[in-house]
Write an enzyme that holds these catalytic residues in place. Structure first.
Site, PDB file in Angstrom:
ATOM      1  N   GLU A   1       0.855  -1.186   0.000  1.00 14.47           N
ATOM      2  CA  GLU A   1       0.000   0.000   0.000  1.00 14.47           C
ATOM      3  C   GLU A   1       0.888   1.233   0.000  1.00 14.47           C
ATOM      4  O   GLU A   1       0.420   2.351   0.189  1.00 14.47           O
ATOM      5  CB  GLU A   1      -0.968  -0.017   1.179  1.00 14.47           C
ATOM      6  CG  GLU A   1      -0.296  -0.100   2.534  1.00 14.47           C
ATOM      7  CD  GLU A   1      -1.069   0.700   3.558  1.00 14.47           C
ATOM      8  OE1 GLU A   1      -2.185   0.319   3.853  1.00 14.47           O
ATOM      9  OE2 GLU A   1      -0.523   1.720   4.026  1.00 14.47           O
TER      10      GLU A   1
ATOM     11  N   CYS B   1      -3.334  -4.546   3.707  1.00 18.43           N
ATOM     12  CA  CYS B   1      -2.266  -5.409   4.219  1.00 18.43           C
ATOM     13  C   CYS B   1      -2.255  -6.811   3.642  1.00 18.43           C
ATOM     14  O   CYS B   1      -1.425  -7.625   4.020  1.00 18.43           O
ATOM     15  CB  CYS B   1      -2.353  -5.494   5.733  1.00 18.43           C
ATOM     16  SG  CYS B   1      -2.142  -3.896   6.515  1.00 18.43           S
TER      17      CYS B   1
ATOM     18  N   HIS C   1      -2.522 -12.247  10.345  1.00 15.35           N
ATOM     19  CA  HIS C   1      -2.134 -10.846  10.163  1.00 15.35           C
ATOM     20  C   HIS C   1      -1.974 -10.223  11.539  1.00 15.35           C
ATOM     21  O   HIS C   1      -2.742 -10.508  12.456  1.00 15.35           O
ATOM     22  CB  HIS C   1      -3.159 -10.075   9.325  1.00 15.35           C
ATOM     23  CG  HIS C   1      -2.761  -8.629   9.182  1.00 15.35           C
ATOM     24  ND1 HIS C   1      -1.526  -8.256   8.710  1.00 15.35           N
ATOM     25  CD2 HIS C   1      -3.410  -7.480   9.506  1.00 15.35           C
ATOM     26  CE1 HIS C   1      -1.432  -6.939   8.724  1.00 15.35           C
ATOM     27  NE2 HIS C   1      -2.562  -6.450   9.202  1.00 15.35           N
TER      28      HIS C   1
END
Ligand SMILES: [Zn+2]
Lengths: 351, 143
Positions: A82, A114, A236
């Site tokens: 990103e 992400c 994550h």
């Protein structure tokens, strides 16, 4: 579809770190308590001459050093991030040139907050599995930014990992993947804006937890596997709390998540997070080990993977490149002023 | 904008340390040249581009306090002459360390970093810089 898997991998984390106390000191916040709450004791900071492209190149070169694959056999290269340095001009063009894979390949940049790196892995699985290319490279890398004084400033860090996906001599097979995607405005950055915005209360339960849980459960249901079948699990990790809680809710133990939980030492590497966690797991995994991984991207979606380490791992040249532990060892700690200068938050008046 | 094409032509050598080898005397050079500075005419037709490994040792170095304005964020910064394994000598910035960490003979390896950018809207130039190879094996480089 051919069976596909990981032929090689490589990681990279910048040399510099900042601790939460140092950030809190500037903004009148108890940084130590903040760090404790987030379960982050330091975060990586890119040097002023590093960006997503240089991080992706370093990870990709570490990946190539560990295998004997001719870079000219790479038919696709995707960089998920990103924080691509250019809004228009793909990061992957420079990465492909830097590993001598150019010009006979397809390149594109991926974006999905992400989970852009894991989305790239899925695309590579498809291309290799369908026989369109012999090898494909997926990279997740970021130099994420939190606005000064924002809560994200304590976690947003930098790093990346690269995976060479192929159908022969794989050190780990990618057995299954499942994704779960909805329209959820938990976190975003509009074109031209320097820092992202987050939807406050939107960021936890309806975003991260709903998507990671649904992705994880969806994969378990589809494969008929259960948490105890896995040696490792990677989630994550925007902070230490979220993955720890989600692992527990899904039925995974701290022993399973320990190897892939890097956020306490390096912070939230965004698109680098699950790829780096997977790299850390592959650093120590042995033939027969099963790996469960769920990446999360705001906006929102999750990518879940079911991976099995093969016998090839026994002869894989892991030590040809630094392991995650080696990359994280002996960093240089910097103060907030240096950090602000490195990140361009303060700049010299120039003509 | 004006310098972008010139930089672009040199990208292969700048990204991947592609130098050249003279097959008349067997010496390696960087950056690539047309003829060998030792053999002159005798090297014509006997040279080839070669990718250098990018590993070597510091031959000489200096800490720059009044340098190029585009490096102001990194000031003071270190510039070294590195003797590559193949024997070619290359000048480049040494990063992720302080001058006190270095000495003549410190092992380094090439990495890719941003060299400069043409303002906030222009092209970003990437190329090699050197990082010390940690002797305790914490950051091993190329074999
Ligand atoms: Zn010669």
């Amino acid at each position: 579809m051919k069976d596909v898997g990981v032929v090689s991998y490589g990681a990279y984390v910048p040399h510099f770190r900042i601790v939460p106390e140092e950030i809190g000191k500037v903004w009148g916040v108890d940084g130590k308590a903040m760090g404790k709450g987030l379960m982050i004791s330091s975060k990586s900071v890119p040097a002023p001459d590093e960006d997503t492209i240089t991080i992706a190149v370093e990870a990709a070169r570490n990946m190539m050093r560990r295998c004997a694959v001719d870079p000219k056999d790479i038919g696709a290269l995707y960089v998920g991030s990103e924080s691509h340095p250019y809004a228009v001009k793909p990061s992957g063009t420079i990465v492909a040139e830097a590993i001598e894979a150019a010009p006979d390949l397809t390149v594109a940049d991926f974006e999905f907050a992400c989970k852009a790196g894991t989305a790239a892995i899925q695309a590579c699985m498809g291309l290799v599995g369908g026989g369109l290319v012999k090898y494909a490279v997926a990279i997740g890398a970021d130099t994420s930014q939190g606005a000064p004084g924002d809560a994200l400033e304590y976690s947003a860090s930098a790093g990346g990992a690269a995976f060479l996906i192929g159908a022969q001599d794989v050190i780990a097979t990618m057995d299954n993947t499942y994704s779960y995607t909805t329209d959820t405005p938990d976190f975003w950055r509009r074109e031209g804006q320097r820092y992202p915005r987050h939807g406050g209360r939107f960021t936890g339960e309806p975003a991260y937890f709903r998507h990671v849980m649904s992705g994880g459960k969806g994969l378990l249901e589809r494969t008929g596997m259960s948490p105890e079948d896995y040696t490792y699990a990677v989630f994550h990790q925007p902070n230490g709390k979220f993955p720890t809680r989600v692992a527990k809710q899904l039925g995974f133990s701290p022993e399973q998540t320990k190897a892939g939980l890097l956020v306490p030492q390096i912070g939230n590497t965004y698109s680098g997070a699950v790829p780096l966690g997977l790299a850390a797991v592959l650093d120590e995994a042995e033939p027969g080990d099963r790996i469960f991984a769920v990446a999360y991207g705001s906006g929102a979606g999750s990518d879940a993977f079911d991976i099995t380490v093969t016998d090839e791992m026994a002869t894989f040249r892991r030590d040809a490149s630094p392991t995650m532990n080696e990359l994280m060892a002996s960093p240089k700690y910097i103060d907030y002023a240096t950090y602000a200068k490195f990140k361009g938050k303060i700049a010299k008046e120039r003509d | 904008m004006a310098t972008a094409p010139r930089y672009w032509r040199e990208n292969p050598s700048r990204y991947n340390m592609v130098g050249f080898k003279c097959n008349n005397c067997g010496k390696y050079y960087f950056p690539p040249r047309i003829i060998c500075p030792l053999c002159h005419r005798k090297s014509v037709g006997k040279t080839e581009p070669v990718k250098l490994k990018g590993t070597g040792a510091i031959f000489s170095f200096t800490e720059v306090h009044e340098g190029m304005d585009e490096h102001y964020v990194q000031k003071p910064y270190i510039v070294a002459m590195v003797e590559l394994e193949e024997g070619a000598k290359v000048t480049g910035q040494v990063i992720d360390c302080d001058a006190c960490d270095l000495s003549i003979g410190t092992k380094v390896r090439a990495t890719l970093r941003k060299l400069s950018e043409e303002g906030s809207a222009g092209v970003i130039h990437y190329g090699y810089k050197f990082v010390p190879v940690r002797e305790n094996g914490e950051r091993p480089g190329d074999e």
